[in-house]
Write a protein that holds these residues in place. Sequence first.
Motif, PDB file in Angstrom:
ATOM      1  N   THR A  45       0.976  -1.095   0.004  1.00 56.62           N
ATOM      2  CA  THR A  45       0.081   0.032   0.004  1.00 56.62           C
ATOM      3  C   THR A  45       0.677   1.191   0.179  1.00 56.62           C
ATOM      4  O   THR A  45       1.787   1.118  -0.090  1.00 56.62           O
ATOM      5  CB  THR A  45      -0.758  -0.122   1.382  1.00 56.62           C
ATOM      6  OG1 THR A  45      -0.150   0.041   2.319  1.00 56.62           O
ATOM      7  CG2 THR A  45      -1.694  -1.094   1.181  1.00 56.62           C
ATOM      8  N   ASP A  46       0.391   2.272   0.016  1.00 57.67           N
ATOM      9  CA  ASP A  46       1.066   3.678   0.020  1.00 57.67           C
ATOM     10  C   ASP A  46       2.072   3.776   1.490  1.00 57.67           C
ATOM     11  O   ASP A  46       2.961   4.308   1.143  1.00 57.67           O
ATOM     12  CB  ASP A  46      -0.064   4.756   0.280  1.00 57.67           C
ATOM     13  CG  ASP A  46      -0.808   5.091  -1.210  1.00 57.67           C
ATOM     14  OD1 ASP A  46      -0.364   4.639  -2.080  1.00 57.67           O
ATOM     15  OD2 ASP A  46      -2.007   5.541  -1.154  1.00 57.67           O
ATOM     16  N   VAL A  47       1.472   3.330   2.486  1.00 59.15           N
ATOM     17  CA  VAL A  47       2.387   3.276   3.682  1.00 59.15           C
ATOM     18  C   VAL A  47       2.995   1.867   3.501  1.00 59.15           C
ATOM     19  O   VAL A  47       2.448   0.647   3.463  1.00 59.15           O
ATOM     20  CB  VAL A  47       1.428   3.189   4.973  1.00 59.15           C
ATOM     21  CG1 VAL A  47       2.286   3.275   6.039  1.00 59.15           C
ATOM     22  CG2 VAL A  47       0.657   4.770   4.971  1.00 59.15           C
ATOM     23  N   PHE A  63       5.430  -0.049  10.717  1.00 53.41           N
ATOM     24  CA  PHE A  63       4.866   0.819   9.716  1.00 53.41           C
ATOM     25  C   PHE A  63       5.898   2.031   9.486  1.00 53.41           C
ATOM     26  O   PHE A  63       6.120   2.332  10.465  1.00 53.41           O
ATOM     27  CB  PHE A  63       3.360   1.584  10.030  1.00 53.41           C
ATOM     28  CG  PHE A  63       2.359   0.600  10.360  1.00 53.41           C
ATOM     29  CD1 PHE A  63       1.379   0.131   9.339  1.00 53.41           C
ATOM     30  CD2 PHE A  63       2.358  -0.140  11.527  1.00 53.41           C
ATOM     31  CE1 PHE A  63       0.351  -0.869   9.757  1.00 53.41           C
ATOM     32  CE2 PHE A  63       1.231  -1.036  11.788  1.00 53.41           C
ATOM     33  CZ  PHE A  63       0.287  -1.256  10.758  1.00 53.41           C
ATOM     34  N   SER A  64       5.730   2.601   8.407  1.00 54.38           N
ATOM     35  CA  SER A  64       6.735   3.651   7.937  1.00 54.38           C
ATOM     36  C   SER A  64       6.350   4.413   6.970  1.00 54.38           C
ATOM     37  O   SER A  64       5.610   3.838   5.963  1.00 54.38           O
ATOM     38  CB  SER A  64       8.113   3.451   7.860  1.00 54.38           C
ATOM     39  OG  SER A  64       8.260   2.557   6.814  1.00 54.38           O
ATOM     40  N   PHE A  65       6.536   5.814   6.866  1.00 51.59           N
ATOM     41  CA  PHE A  65       6.012   6.792   5.961  1.00 51.59           C
ATOM     42  C   PHE A  65       7.020   7.954   6.018  1.00 51.59           C
ATOM     43  O   PHE A  65       7.999   7.924   6.984  1.00 51.59           O
ATOM     44  CB  PHE A  65       4.672   7.372   6.067  1.00 51.59           C
ATOM     45  CG  PHE A  65       4.068   8.025   7.355  1.00 51.59           C
ATOM     46  CD1 PHE A  65       4.074   9.170   7.498  1.00 51.59           C
ATOM     47  CD2 PHE A  65       3.798   6.863   8.362  1.00 51.59           C
ATOM     48  CE1 PHE A  65       3.580   9.613   8.735  1.00 51.59           C
ATOM     49  CE2 PHE A  65       3.377   7.270   9.704  1.00 51.59           C
ATOM     50  CZ  PHE A  65       3.218   8.675   9.787  1.00 51.59           C
ATOM     51  N   ASN A  66       6.561   8.904   5.201  1.00 53.92           N
ATOM     52  CA  ASN A  66       7.607   9.918   4.735  1.00 53.92           C
ATOM     53  C   ASN A  66       9.032   9.592   4.750  1.00 53.92           C
ATOM     54  O   ASN A  66       9.819   9.977   5.236  1.00 53.92           O
ATOM     55  CB  ASN A  66       7.702  11.018   6.325  1.00 53.92           C
ATOM     56  CG  ASN A  66       6.462  11.744   6.261  1.00 53.92           C
ATOM     57  OD1 ASN A  66       5.531  11.564   5.305  1.00 53.92           O
ATOM     58  ND2 ASN A  66       6.171  12.651   7.254  1.00 53.92           N
ATOM     59  N   ASP A  67       9.271   8.594   3.784  1.00 58.19           N
ATOM     60  CA  ASP A  67      10.452   8.279   3.339  1.00 58.19           C
ATOM     61  C   ASP A  67      11.156   7.455   4.628  1.00 58.19           C
ATOM     62  O   ASP A  67      12.482   7.310   4.645  1.00 58.19           O
ATOM     63  CB  ASP A  67      11.614   9.138   2.791  1.00 58.19           C
ATOM     64  CG  ASP A  67      10.769   9.998   1.652  1.00 58.19           C
ATOM     65  OD1 ASP A  67      10.075   9.247   0.854  1.00 58.19           O
ATOM     66  OD2 ASP A  67      11.021  11.019   1.337  1.00 58.19           O
ATOM     67  N   GLN A  71       8.098   6.200  12.064  1.00 55.82           N
ATOM     68  CA  GLN A  71       7.752   4.878  12.090  1.00 55.82           C
ATOM     69  C   GLN A  71       6.948   4.490  13.419  1.00 55.82           C
ATOM     70  O   GLN A  71       7.105   5.190  14.544  1.00 55.82           O
ATOM     71  CB  GLN A  71       9.216   3.964  12.249  1.00 55.82           C
ATOM     72  CG  GLN A  71       9.993   4.287  11.150  1.00 55.82           C
ATOM     73  CD  GLN A  71      11.295   3.406  11.381  1.00 55.82           C
ATOM     74  OE1 GLN A  71      11.526   3.030  12.211  1.00 55.82           O
ATOM     75  NE2 GLN A  71      12.206   3.750  10.425  1.00 55.82           N
ATOM     76  N   PHE A  72       5.881   3.730  13.389  1.00 53.90           N
ATOM     77  CA  PHE A  72       5.203   3.313  14.331  1.00 53.90           C
ATOM     78  C   PHE A  72       4.939   1.967  14.156  1.00 53.90           C
ATOM     79  O   PHE A  72       5.012   1.391  12.938  1.00 53.90           O
ATOM     80  CB  PHE A  72       3.924   4.143  14.687  1.00 53.90           C
ATOM     81  CG  PHE A  72       2.976   4.066  13.539  1.00 53.90           C
ATOM     82  CD1 PHE A  72       1.972   3.029  13.739  1.00 53.90           C
ATOM     83  CD2 PHE A  72       3.075   4.481  12.325  1.00 53.90           C
ATOM     84  CE1 PHE A  72       0.813   3.103  12.721  1.00 53.90           C
ATOM     85  CE2 PHE A  72       2.034   4.627  11.325  1.00 53.90           C
ATOM     86  CZ  PHE A  72       1.110   3.595  11.620  1.00 53.90           C
ATOM     87  N   GLY A  73       4.490   0.987  15.246  1.00 51.37           N
ATOM     88  CA  GLY A  73       4.292  -0.308  15.075  1.00 51.37           C
ATOM     89  C   GLY A  73       3.697  -1.016  16.308  1.00 51.37           C
ATOM     90  O   GLY A  73       3.281  -0.235  17.277  1.00 51.37           O
ATOM     91  N   LEU A  74       3.511  -2.331  16.133  1.00 47.21           N
ATOM     92  CA  LEU A  74       2.717  -2.859  17.315  1.00 47.21           C
ATOM     93  C   LEU A  74       3.454  -4.313  17.325  1.00 47.21           C
ATOM     94  O   LEU A  74       3.925  -4.942  16.369  1.00 47.21           O
ATOM     95  CB  LEU A  74       1.180  -3.468  16.751  1.00 47.21           C
ATOM     96  CG  LEU A  74       0.188  -4.584  17.568  1.00 47.21           C
ATOM     97  CD1 LEU A  74       0.345  -3.934  19.148  1.00 47.21           C
ATOM     98  CD2 LEU A  74      -0.869  -4.894  17.015  1.00 47.21           C
TER      99      LEU A  74
END
Length: 278
Positions: A45-47, A63-67, A71-74
């Motif tokens: 997906t986009d993310v 999860f990561s975005f903005n290059d 980052q965040f996660g579970l």
Amino acid sequence: MENLADPSHVPFSHHGVQGDRKQARPIPIKIVQSTPNLIEATIGTDVQRTITFEPPCRLEYAFSFNDGSKQFGLITYCIPVSPGKSRIVASFTRNFGKTLHHLTPRWWDHISNRNLLLDGDMVLLQQQEYFLQQTQSTQSWKTAYKLRTSADRLVIEFRNWFDRYCHGQLPWSEVGINVPPTRNINSDREQTLDRYKQHTQHCRSCREALLIVQRLQAVLLIYFAIIVSAVALLPDRLQLTLGLPLIVTALLGLGAYAWLRFWLRPKFYFVDYIHADR
């Protein structure tokens, strides 16, 4: 473990809490690697999202975005406790927005969000386990489950791993636990969704918050009784000027007691979860 490995359940199991049935869509999962010690999958997906399973019971969403700068996660540990019962230990990680995250009390996040997620899963998983158990003697999970979408690939890979390296079952007999031949669905929802025994008594933040709530209730009731008694003893000339404001504060305290007693306190014990009402 299978429930966590299937992100497509979120819009349905957690509708109105963390998902929306109307926004459910295909989830393209791709298995990157599968070894005895690791299963890694990505979601296109986009993310950028990665799901990692590490035996025996660790599952992580990253999860990561903005290059990749944010980052965040579970991180979860799904621990079998006894046949039909598991304990989940979860940690939410991030490298941004930490101030607001730390300002929110843990117990408030638990009663307003996390417990709702667990309740939404609990009702469905109990039934799913029961239905699967009824078919075990006649068919395998490959035919009992309907795994026809790309979102099912990680569940399929985990099940294949479980069959290959664990022979499709947990070693209960090796620790002296007998597995009953049949297990019925628990129709007592207060027992199935017992937040106190399943979470509150084990969580320091929730346990301490509940103790404060109980003490506040006692203080507010005592305050109400003292104020009403004191106003009744006031001379007539002070009944309006002093007595009325005191009665107003006593009534406000009684309203706060009612809010604590009938709205906040039950959230530490039991809140029924009905998917159809979401």
